[in-house]
Scaffold this motif. Sequence first.
Motif, short mmCIF file in Angstrom:
data_model
loop_
_atom_site.label_atom_id
_atom_site.label_comp_id
_atom_site.label_asym_id
_atom_site.label_seq_id
_atom_site.Cartn_x
_atom_site.Cartn_y
_atom_site.Cartn_z
N ASN A 125 0.76 -1.24 0.00
CA ASN A 125 0.00 0.00 0.00
C ASN A 125 0.79 1.29 0.00
N VAL A 126 2.12 1.23 0.23
CA VAL A 126 2.82 2.48 0.50
C VAL A 126 2.82 3.42 -0.71
N HIS A 127 2.98 2.90 -1.92
CA HIS A 127 2.98 3.79 -3.07
C HIS A 127 1.62 4.48 -3.23
N ARG A 128 0.55 3.70 -3.03
CA ARG A 128 -0.78 4.30 -3.10
C ARG A 128 -0.96 5.33 -2.00
N GLN A 129 -0.49 5.01 -0.80
CA GLN A 129 -0.62 5.95 0.32
C GLN A 129 0.10 7.27 0.03
N ILE A 130 1.29 7.17 -0.53
CA ILE A 130 2.04 8.39 -0.81
C ILE A 130 1.26 9.29 -1.76
N TYR A 131 0.63 8.69 -2.77
CA TYR A 131 -0.12 9.50 -3.73
C TYR A 131 -1.46 9.96 -3.19
N ASP A 132 -2.04 9.20 -2.23
CA ASP A 132 -3.37 9.53 -1.73
C ASP A 132 -3.36 10.42 -0.49
N ASP A 191 -2.31 13.20 2.53
CA ASP A 191 -1.98 14.62 2.58
C ASP A 191 -0.70 14.90 3.34
N GLU A 192 -0.43 14.09 4.39
CA GLU A 192 0.68 14.46 5.27
C GLU A 192 1.62 13.30 5.59
N THR A 193 1.08 12.13 5.97
CA THR A 193 1.92 11.04 6.45
C THR A 193 1.52 9.72 5.78
N VAL A 194 2.41 8.72 5.92
CA VAL A 194 2.10 7.37 5.46
C VAL A 194 2.39 6.40 6.60
N VAL A 246 -1.05 -0.28 19.55
CA VAL A 246 -2.28 -1.04 19.34
C VAL A 246 -2.39 -1.46 17.88
N LEU A 247 -2.25 -0.52 16.99
CA LEU A 247 -2.29 -0.84 15.55
C LEU A 247 -0.98 -1.43 15.05
N ARG A 248 0.04 -1.37 15.89
CA ARG A 248 1.38 -1.88 15.54
C ARG A 248 1.90 -1.20 14.27
N LYS A 249 1.80 0.10 14.26
CA LYS A 249 2.27 0.89 13.13
C LYS A 249 2.82 2.22 13.61
N VAL A 250 3.70 2.78 12.79
CA VAL A 250 4.10 4.16 12.99
C VAL A 250 3.63 4.96 11.78
N SER A 251 3.58 6.26 11.95
CA SER A 251 3.36 7.16 10.82
C SER A 251 4.69 7.78 10.43
N LEU A 252 4.92 7.89 9.15
CA LEU A 252 6.14 8.52 8.64
C LEU A 252 5.78 9.85 8.01
N GLU A 253 6.56 10.88 8.35
CA GLU A 253 6.41 12.16 7.68
C GLU A 253 7.75 12.55 7.08
N PHE A 254 7.72 13.33 6.04
CA PHE A 254 8.93 13.64 5.29
C PHE A 254 9.36 15.07 5.55
N GLY A 255 10.68 15.23 5.70
CA GLY A 255 11.22 16.55 5.95
C GLY A 255 11.32 17.38 4.69
N LEU A 256 11.44 18.68 4.87
CA LEU A 256 11.58 19.59 3.74
C LEU A 256 12.99 19.48 3.17
N PRO A 257 13.12 19.39 1.86
CA PRO A 257 14.44 19.18 1.25
C PRO A 257 15.38 20.37 1.39
N LEU A 277 5.48 16.07 1.40
CA LEU A 277 4.95 14.87 0.78
C LEU A 277 4.75 15.09 -0.72
N GLN A 278 4.36 16.29 -1.12
CA GLN A 278 4.21 16.57 -2.55
C GLN A 278 5.55 16.45 -3.26
N THR A 279 6.64 16.87 -2.61
CA THR A 279 7.97 16.73 -3.19
C THR A 279 8.33 15.26 -3.36
N VAL A 280 7.99 14.45 -2.35
CA VAL A 280 8.23 13.01 -2.43
C VAL A 280 7.44 12.41 -3.59
N LYS A 281 6.20 12.81 -3.76
CA LYS A 281 5.38 12.29 -4.87
C LYS A 281 6.05 12.56 -6.21
#
Length: 313
Positions: free
Chosen positions: A88-95, A97-100, A152-163, A181-185
């Motif tokens: 799902n990560v590629h879809r998440q990155i495109y879908d 707004d802020e984190t994956v 609980v969900l056994r997940k972290v959220s990742l956010e991307f820094g400004l280049p 995130l738009q830059t990452v896309k």
Amino acid sequence: MSGIVGFPADEDIQIRTAAFEHVRQLAEFESPLSAASLEKGFEFKGSRIHLLSRALGIFKPKEMGTVLSVRTGVPRKGRKVWHDDQRNVHRQIYDQDETVEYSFAPGAPNTGNNLRLRVAWEQQFPVIYFLGVAPALYHALMPTYIANWDPVLRKVSLEFGLPDQSMLSPPQSANERRYALQTVKQRLHQATFREMVIDAYGGRCALSRLGEPRLLDAAHIVSDKDELLGQPVVVNGMPLSKLHHAAFDADLIGIDPDFSVHVSEHLLDQRDGPVLEAMKQLQDRKLHLPKEARNYPDRDRLAERFERFRAAA
């Protein structure tokens, strides 16, 4: 930034900074990054620092106190997919707004690498996210931060820094997170498009047949600025060596809708050594096409682009 017991904070920062710089330098010559190149690591004060693990998605070098990188691989055909983020990560990155999302490792949340993710979250350590774009090929997203740690969900959220900011400065607002995130896309779009196009042509330049992937680009026939025809699809691309790509973009080489190659009169009239002579020999040759007809360059796109070449003549 405080240290982890037994690991001085200054040393961690130095290794982390050196790792980021090493990966940046690798990416200047190799895109996407191969697992073979990344597994070599780099030298730091006489030690070999590793960047990732082939067996683990969450990686901490023994020389550091906590996580240096996280990885999501693309499995080879027939291999098992172990985590949802692989699907799902590629879809998440495109879908998103802020984190994956990124999955925990097996085991209890407060042990091992899952605990190290928590430390990275609490102390806002920047990490490298090696995102798979093909089997054993990665795009390095950095700096990346752990934005949330959910046992609980056994997940972290990742956010991307400004280049354009310090690698130790996570985004401070929703607007900054969206911009990052738009830059990452955009970068992921370029990397994925390149892999699809080069793979369709068997890893060779469509003009010269050069077979060294590190010297190939995926050239757009119609620019991605064109909303109607500029989509990142194989039929809108051709793998070209960096020299031929530059010539194509400068309208010094054109390709008509029948896949014939044309060299501009400007180049044909010049006499300047073997490299130019080899390019001039392309005149009236046919483009080397993919094995599958469905991947042939789109004739309508070629016609539009060829008109630009003719107008520049």
